[in-house]
Design an enzyme around this catalytic site. Structure first.
Site, PDB file in Angstrom:
ATOM      1  N   ASN A   7       0.874  -1.173   0.000  1.00 28.70           N
ATOM      2  CA  ASN A   7       0.000   0.000   0.000  1.00 28.70           C
ATOM      3  C   ASN A   7       0.913   1.225   0.000  1.00 28.70           C
ATOM      4  OD1 ASN A   7      -1.763   2.072   0.511  1.00 28.70           O
ATOM      5  ND2 ASN A   7      -2.390   1.352   2.552  1.00 28.70           N
ATOM      6  N   PHE A   8       0.990   1.900  -1.141  1.00 31.85           N
ATOM      7  CA  PHE A   8       1.932   3.023  -1.263  1.00 31.85           C
ATOM      8  C   PHE A   8       1.420   4.301  -0.587  1.00 31.85           C
ATOM      9  CE2 PHE A   8       3.858   1.298  -5.552  1.00 31.85           C
ATOM     10  CZ  PHE A   8       4.373   0.211  -4.865  1.00 31.85           C
ATOM     11  N   LYS A   9       0.147   4.325  -0.235  1.00 35.22           N
ATOM     12  CA  LYS A   9      -0.465   5.533   0.373  1.00 35.22           C
ATOM     13  C   LYS A   9      -0.167   6.745  -0.520  1.00 35.22           C
ATOM     14  CE  LYS A   9      -0.058   3.166   4.758  1.00 35.22           C
ATOM     15  NZ  LYS A   9       0.095   3.204   6.201  1.00 35.22           N
ATOM     16  N   HIS A  92      -9.461   1.077   5.467  1.00 32.61           N
ATOM     17  CA  HIS A  92      -8.141   1.318   6.072  1.00 32.61           C
ATOM     18  C   HIS A  92      -8.285   2.309   7.226  1.00 32.61           C
ATOM     19  CE1 HIS A  92      -3.966   2.428   6.653  1.00 32.61           C
ATOM     20  NE2 HIS A  92      -3.638   1.342   5.978  1.00 32.61           N
ATOM     21  N   GLU A 161      -4.809  -4.787  10.738  1.00 36.47           N
ATOM     22  CA  GLU A 161      -3.749  -3.803  10.892  1.00 36.47           C
ATOM     23  C   GLU A 161      -3.976  -3.004  12.174  1.00 36.47           C
ATOM     24  OE1 GLU A 161      -2.068  -2.854   6.681  1.00 36.47           O
ATOM     25  OE2 GLU A 161      -3.742  -1.506   7.054  1.00 36.47           O
ATOM     26  N   GLY A 167       3.118   2.253  10.711  1.00 41.28           N
ATOM     27  CA  GLY A 167       4.085   3.348  10.544  1.00 41.28           C
ATOM     28  C   GLY A 167       4.910   3.645  11.782  1.00 41.28           C
ATOM     29  N   SER A 197       4.012  -2.199  10.170  1.00 43.76           N
ATOM     30  CA  SER A 197       5.466  -2.269  10.338  1.00 43.76           C
ATOM     31  C   SER A 197       6.068  -3.609   9.919  1.00 43.76           C
ATOM     32  CB  SER A 197       5.860  -1.922  11.780  1.00 43.76           C
ATOM     33  OG  SER A 197       5.484  -0.574  12.057  1.00 43.76           O
TER      34      SER A 197
HETATM   35  P1  13P Z   1       3.374   0.343   7.564  1.00 45.01           P
HETATM   36  O1  13P Z   1       3.886  -0.923   6.938  1.00 45.01           O
HETATM   37  O2  13P Z   1       4.108   1.564   7.087  1.00 45.01           O
HETATM   38  O3  13P Z   1       3.301   0.238   9.044  1.00 45.01           O
HETATM   39  O4  13P Z   1       1.861   0.560   7.038  1.00 45.01           O
HETATM   40  C1  13P Z   1       0.972  -0.504   7.112  1.00 45.01           C
HETATM   41  C2  13P Z   1      -0.277  -0.150   6.405  1.00 45.01           C
HETATM   42  O5  13P Z   1      -0.994   0.746   6.806  1.00 45.01           O
HETATM   43  C3  13P Z   1      -0.587  -0.898   5.171  1.00 45.01           C
HETATM   44  O6  13P Z   1      -1.889  -0.661   4.750  1.00 45.01           O
END
Ligand code: 13P
Length: 235
Positions: A7-9, A92, A161, A167, A197
Site C-alpha cells: 500500500n503506497f499511500k 483502512h 492492521e 508506521g 510495520s
Molecule cells: P506500515 O507498513 O508503514 O506500518 O503501514 C501498514 C499499512 O498501513 C498498510 O496498509
C-alpha cells in the site's frame, strides 16, 4: 496461497511507480514465483497504471461507490475500469480516522464494489486503548468494524492492521498476531493478512505465524529492494 501487497499511500509519483512496476515484473520473472503467491500493489490515484503486468496486480487505495458522477475529489468505477483495475482497499484505518469514514459509508463502498466483482482488501484494526482493555474488548471492536460486511464474499481478503503498529516501526508480536488471527478465523474463511510495520527482517516469521495468509505492507513496500525481500521471505 500467500498474498504480499504494498500500500503506497500518498507516496511515489507516477514516474516512480512506472519504474517500480517494471522492475517488480522483471524481478518476479527471475524469481520464478509459484502460482501460490499473489503480489498486489496499490499506488496513489495519479500513479495508477493499466493492470496488465505478468506477475502482479495493480489495485486502488480508495474509490467512491458510484460508476461516476458529482463526487468532487473522488474516482468511481469508470475510472478504475479504464485501467482494468478490479482490486480495492476498503476500511483502512487512515480512511476511518483521518477522513471520517464511518461503518455505514464503508458498507456502501463494500456493497458497490462487491457487486462489481472486485477483490476487496478489507482492513480492520484497533487503537492501543482498545488493545489495552483486553481480549473481549478487542473482539467486540473488530466485530464492529465488520458490521454489515458480507464475510462470505468469495473475493474478500481481510487485513488486520492494529493502528498502533502502523508506521511505528513496531509490529505486533507474533503472539498478538496469532491470537487475533485465530479469533478472526473462527468466523471467516477469508484469507487473513497482517499489516503494521512489516519489513524484510520480520516478514518471514510473521508469514510463518499460524493463521497468517499474507502481509499488507506500507513503508517497506516503497522501495523495490525491501518489497522484493519481503516477497522472497514468503518462499
Ligand atoms: P506500515 O507498513 O508503514 O506500518 O503501514 C501498514 C499499512 O498501513 C498498510 O496498509
Amino acid at each position: 496461497m500467500t498474498i504480499i501487497a504494498g500500500n503506497f499511500k500518498a507516496n511515489l509519483t507516477r514516474i516512480q511507480v512506472a519504474t517500480f512496476a517494471k522492475e517488480l515484473d522483471s524481478i518476479l520473472t527471475d524469481m520464478q514465483t509459484s502460482s501460490h503467491l499473489q503480489v498486489d500493489i496499490f499506488p496513489s490515484h495519479t500513479a495508477l497504471l493499466t493492470n496488465n503486468f505478468k506477475h502482479f496486480h495493480i489495485g486502488a487505495q480508495n474509490a467512491y461507490f458510484a460508476q461516476n458522477g458529482g463526487f468532487t475529489g473522488e474516482i468511481g468505477l469508470s475510472q478504475l475500469q479504464e485501467f482494468n483495475i478490479n482490486r480495492l482497499i476498503i476500511g483502512h484505518s487512515e480512511r476511518r480516522t483521518l477522513f471520517g469514514e464511518n461503518q455505514d459509508f464503508i458498507n456502501k463502498k463494500f456493497r458497490f464494489y462487491a457487486e462489481a466483482g472486485f477483490e476487496i482488501y478489507y482492513c480492520i484494526g484497533e487503537p492501543l486503548s482498545v488493545r489495552q482493555k483486553g481480549k473481549n474488548a478487542l473482539k467486540d471492536f473488530l466485530g464492529t468494524q465488520l458490521n454489515g460486511i458480507d464475510i462470505t464474499y468469495p473475493k474478500l481478503i481481510i487485513a488486520y492492521e492494529p493502528i498502533w503498529a502502523i508506521g511505528t516501526g513496531e509490529s505486533a508480536t507474533l503472539e498478538q498476531i496469532e491470537s487475533t488471527h485465530s479469533m478472526l478465523a473462527t468466523f471467516t474463511s477469508a484469507p487473513l493478512l497482517y499489516g503494521g510495520s512489516v519489513n524484510p527482517t520480520n516478514a518471514r516469521e510473521i508469514l510463518c505465524t499460524p493463521y497468517v495468509n499474507g502481509v499488507l505492507v506500507g513503508s517497506a513496500s516503497l522501495n523495490i529492494q525491501s518489497f522484493t525481500d519481503i516477497i522472497r521471505a514468503s518462499k
